[in-house]
Design a protein around this motif. Structure first.
Motif, PDB file in Angstrom:
ATOM      1  N   ILE A  68       0.764  -0.935   0.006  1.00  0.00           N
ATOM      2  CA  ILE A  68      -0.044   0.046  -0.152  1.00  0.00           C
ATOM      3  C   ILE A  68       1.023   1.293  -0.007  1.00  0.00           C
ATOM      4  O   ILE A  68       1.563   1.499   0.977  1.00  0.00           O
ATOM      5  N   GLU A  69       0.781   1.974  -1.058  1.00  0.00           N
ATOM      6  CA  GLU A  69       1.517   3.374  -1.204  1.00  0.00           C
ATOM      7  C   GLU A  69       1.007   4.232  -0.487  1.00  0.00           C
ATOM      8  O   GLU A  69      -0.140   4.366   0.051  1.00  0.00           O
ATOM      9  N   ALA A  70       1.719   5.191  -0.278  1.00  0.00           N
ATOM     10  CA  ALA A  70       1.248   6.731   0.420  1.00  0.00           C
ATOM     11  C   ALA A  70       0.925   7.779  -0.678  1.00  0.00           C
ATOM     12  O   ALA A  70       1.408   7.842  -1.581  1.00  0.00           O
ATOM     13  N   GLU A  71      -0.290   8.294  -0.237  1.00  0.00           N
ATOM     14  CA  GLU A  71      -0.763   9.517  -0.959  1.00  0.00           C
ATOM     15  C   GLU A  71       0.027  10.827  -0.638  1.00  0.00           C
ATOM     16  O   GLU A  71       0.379  11.532  -1.640  1.00  0.00           O
ATOM     17  N   SER A  72       0.254  10.798   0.775  1.00  0.00           N
ATOM     18  CA  SER A  72       0.865  11.970   1.248  1.00  0.00           C
ATOM     19  C   SER A  72       2.266  11.532   1.475  1.00  0.00           C
ATOM     20  O   SER A  72       2.519  11.118   2.355  1.00  0.00           O
ATOM     21  N   ILE A  73       3.238  12.178   0.701  1.00  0.00           N
ATOM     22  CA  ILE A  73       4.768  11.637   0.853  1.00  0.00           C
ATOM     23  C   ILE A  73       5.399  12.900   1.559  1.00  0.00           C
ATOM     24  O   ILE A  73       6.892  12.704   1.703  1.00  0.00           O
ATOM     25  N   THR A  74       4.922  13.941   1.568  1.00  0.00           N
ATOM     26  CA  THR A  74       5.667  15.083   2.329  1.00  0.00           C
ATOM     27  C   THR A  74       4.692  15.766   3.444  1.00  0.00           C
ATOM     28  O   THR A  74       3.460  15.519   3.362  1.00  0.00           O
ATOM     29  N   ALA A  75       5.422  16.332   4.177  1.00  0.00           N
ATOM     30  CA  ALA A  75       4.461  17.305   5.234  1.00  0.00           C
ATOM     31  C   ALA A  75       3.273  16.243   5.758  1.00  0.00           C
ATOM     32  O   ALA A  75       2.322  16.699   6.233  1.00  0.00           O
ATOM     33  N   TYR A  76       3.677  15.083   6.394  1.00  0.00           N
ATOM     34  CA  TYR A  76       2.879  14.049   6.864  1.00  0.00           C
ATOM     35  C   TYR A  76       2.828  13.494   8.196  1.00  0.00           C
ATOM     36  O   TYR A  76       2.099  12.919   8.960  1.00  0.00           O
ATOM     37  N   ARG A  77       4.046  14.237   9.152  1.00  0.00           N
ATOM     38  CA  ARG A  77       4.306  13.898  10.450  1.00  0.00           C
ATOM     39  C   ARG A  77       3.193  14.641  11.412  1.00  0.00           C
ATOM     40  O   ARG A  77       3.054  15.681  11.443  1.00  0.00           O
ATOM     41  N   HIS A  78       2.757  13.580  11.892  1.00  0.00           N
ATOM     42  CA  HIS A  78       1.646  13.918  12.933  1.00  0.00           C
ATOM     43  C   HIS A  78       2.403  14.577  14.459  1.00  0.00           C
ATOM     44  O   HIS A  78       1.947  15.223  15.172  1.00  0.00           O
ATOM     45  N   LYS A  79       3.719  14.055  14.506  1.00  0.00           N
ATOM     46  CA  LYS A  79       4.497  14.279  15.727  1.00  0.00           C
ATOM     47  C   LYS A  79       5.834  14.879  15.185  1.00  0.00           C
ATOM     48  O   LYS A  79       6.305  14.165  14.352  1.00  0.00           O
ATOM     49  N   ASN A  80       6.333  15.952  15.718  1.00  0.00           N
ATOM     50  CA  ASN A  80       7.314  16.622  14.994  1.00  0.00           C
ATOM     51  C   ASN A  80       8.044  17.125  16.277  1.00  0.00           C
ATOM     52  O   ASN A  80       7.700  17.502  17.330  1.00  0.00           O
ATOM     53  N   ASN A  81       9.541  17.349  16.092  1.00  0.00           N
ATOM     54  CA  ASN A  81      10.247  17.996  17.194  1.00  0.00           C
ATOM     55  C   ASN A  81      11.488  18.686  16.554  1.00  0.00           C
ATOM     56  O   ASN A  81      12.121  18.368  15.552  1.00  0.00           O
ATOM     57  N   PHE A  82      11.954  19.582  17.277  1.00  0.00           N
ATOM     58  CA  PHE A  82      13.342  20.337  17.199  1.00  0.00           C
ATOM     59  C   PHE A  82      13.980  20.651  18.317  1.00  0.00           C
ATOM     60  O   PHE A  82      13.330  20.596  19.497  1.00  0.00           O
ATOM     61  N   SER A  83      15.349  20.619  18.315  1.00  0.00           N
ATOM     62  CA  SER A  83      16.349  21.071  19.449  1.00  0.00           C
ATOM     63  C   SER A  83      16.744  22.388  19.412  1.00  0.00           C
ATOM     64  O   SER A  83      16.984  22.941  18.053  1.00  0.00           O
ATOM     65  N   TYR A  84      16.977  23.012  20.278  1.00  0.00           N
ATOM     66  CA  TYR A  84      17.659  24.493  20.297  1.00  0.00           C
ATOM     67  C   TYR A  84      19.104  24.421  21.253  1.00  0.00           C
ATOM     68  O   TYR A  84      19.300  23.524  21.886  1.00  0.00           O
ATOM     69  N   LYS A  85      19.825  25.194  20.787  1.00  0.00           N
ATOM     70  CA  LYS A  85      21.209  25.344  20.935  1.00  0.00           C
ATOM     71  C   LYS A  85      22.028  26.855  20.916  1.00  0.00           C
ATOM     72  O   LYS A  85      21.502  27.304  19.743  1.00  0.00           O
ATOM     73  N   GLN A  86      22.669  27.161  21.730  1.00  0.00           N
ATOM     74  CA  GLN A  86      23.482  28.311  21.549  1.00  0.00           C
ATOM     75  C   GLN A  86      24.616  28.371  20.537  1.00  0.00           C
ATOM     76  O   GLN A  86      25.436  27.290  21.060  1.00  0.00           O
ATOM     77  N   ASP A  87      24.584  28.938  19.621  1.00  0.00           N
ATOM     78  CA  ASP A  87      25.680  28.900  18.592  1.00  0.00           C
ATOM     79  C   ASP A  87      26.520  30.435  18.831  1.00  0.00           C
ATOM     80  O   ASP A  87      26.125  31.260  18.010  1.00  0.00           O
TER      81      ASP A  87
END
Length: 397
Positions: A68-87
């Motif tokens: 079974i192929e996917a119809e949505s192949i981008t922007a599909y994530r229900h759960k997302n995360n980013f990390s933060y750091k001082q540079d």
């Protein structure tokens, strides 16, 4: 103690060279592709990705499988995360480069939800304005480590989890209010305190700082309330296809007593509960048990029970009788101990859902000649990556 190496699908040397030489379709172009490592197949068009995944499944199971192929192949994530750091003088946000402590500053991720992405990037600017610094776990200083965003596919409710190294902290009220002002679409905010040096994303302590602490998601005809820690399929439309196909092929009966092992919040058990006599959901995480019970009550499923236990220990010790086993173990598989006990309990039917067909095959070999594979199909839950989901339906001989 050495970390167990779990076999998974990967690209061979020639495929890696082909990936690097391929020009990504315009809608799949990503400037971070070679460094990030999150989307291993991104420079192949989707048809070639599907061909590769089907070939991997055929190699594993020694036959071609429905896929079974996917119809949505981008922007599909229900759960997302980013990390933060001082540079130096700047705050950067994004993903850590594989097997390193180097944080990549990312402005756009192709598989991330666009709502989540906007929140992540705006948080950087809000931190600057409110003088909130990223947390430095080596020094034990600063505030924000990570941000997680869940976006409901059904209701569009948005949950933001702020993972902080300390709390309370100066400017906390202004920081949270500024986020709410910038993003009124956020329906709940959770603060997770995580001061330890650790590779894990979340710490042990959660507190709700805005909203009810959950978002509402729908799968097929059931409603699920999700918390920040709740495991839930990241590609919700594909998960609906997976479970619909599984139920269609499994031919449940109103006489069936089903064990849902590695149940999480009981999603699979709740989806099949209307079709069977009873469901016993077995899960070791008490938070998952609590929200699973809440979801079952909301959906008026009075034929479900939740048991807090390790799946292997439970199946070794239980006196419960059941004739159908549904199992969806972690990527490392269920393991020999669990599968030997399955042989002893001898349910008439086993439905094995796996995010790692290689460990799935290892597990079912333990069943020997007592079970035959009646059905097997693959599904793409993770477009752009090497991950493949496989469903096996086995019946006792």
């Amino acid at each position: 103690m050495f970390e167990e190496i779990v076999p998974e699908y990967s690209l061979n040397e020639q495929e890696v060279l082909d990936i690097k030489a391929s020009k990504a379709p315009k809608k799949q172009y990503c400037p971070y592709f070679e460094e990030c490592g999150g989307c291993q197949l991104l420079s192949w068009d989707y048809a070639k990705q599907v061909e590769w995944k089907k070939a991997k499944l055929a190699e594993t199971f020694k036959r071609d499988l429905p896929f079974i192929e996917a119809e949505s192949i981008t922007a599909y994530r229900h759960k997302n995360n980013f990390s933060y750091k001082q540079d130096k003088l700047n705050i950067i946000a994004g993903y850590f480069k594989p097997k390193s402590h180097r944080l990549m500053n990312i402005k756009h991720c192709l598989i991330q939800d666009p709502i989540a992405e906007k929140i992540f990037l705006d948080i950087k600017e809000i931190m600057r304005k409110t003088r909130i610094l990223p947390y430095d776990e080596m020094k034990g200083e600063g505030v924000l480590r990570h941000a997680l965003v869940r976006v409901s596919n059904a209701t569009k409710e948005v949950m933001l989890t702020l993972v902080v190294g300390q709390s309370p902290y100066p400017g906390r009220k202004n920081f949270i209010q500024a986020i709410r002002n910038a993003h009124p679409e956020i329906t709940t905010i959770i603060e997770n305190v995580h001061p330890e040096k650790s590779p894990y994303l979340l710490g042990k302590k959660d507190s709700v700082v805005f909203g009810r602490g959950t978002i509402e998601e729908h799968l097929l005809n059931k409603t699920f309330f999700l918390q920040s820690r709740t495991f839930f399929q990241v590609h919700v439309p594909q998960a609906e296809k997976l479970f619909s196909e599984m139920m269609k092929r499994s031919a449940f009966s109103q006489d069936d007593v089903v064990v849902d092992a590695y149940a999480g919040v009981g999603v699979i058990g709740m989806l099949v509960a209307d079709k069977v006599k009873a469901v016993i959901s077995v899960e070791s995480n008490p938070d998952s048990i609590a929200i699973g019970q809440k979801n079952a009550k909301y959906n008026r499923l009075d034929n479900m029970r939740f048991i807090k236990a390790d799946a292997t220990q439970w199946i070794q010790e239980t006196k419960e009788t059941f004739n159908v086993l549904i199992m969806d173990p972690p990527r490392s598989g269920a393991g020999e101990g669990f599968m030997i006990e399955v042989l002893k309990k001898a349910p008439k039917k086993i439905i094995y859902i796996s995010c790692n067909p290689l460990t799935q095959v290892q597990d079912i070999r333990i069943l020997g000649k007592r079970y035959v594979v009646k059905d097997n199909f693959g599904i793409d839950l993770f477009p752009q990556t090497v991950h493949v989901e496989s469903v096996l339906i086995l019946e006792r001989v």
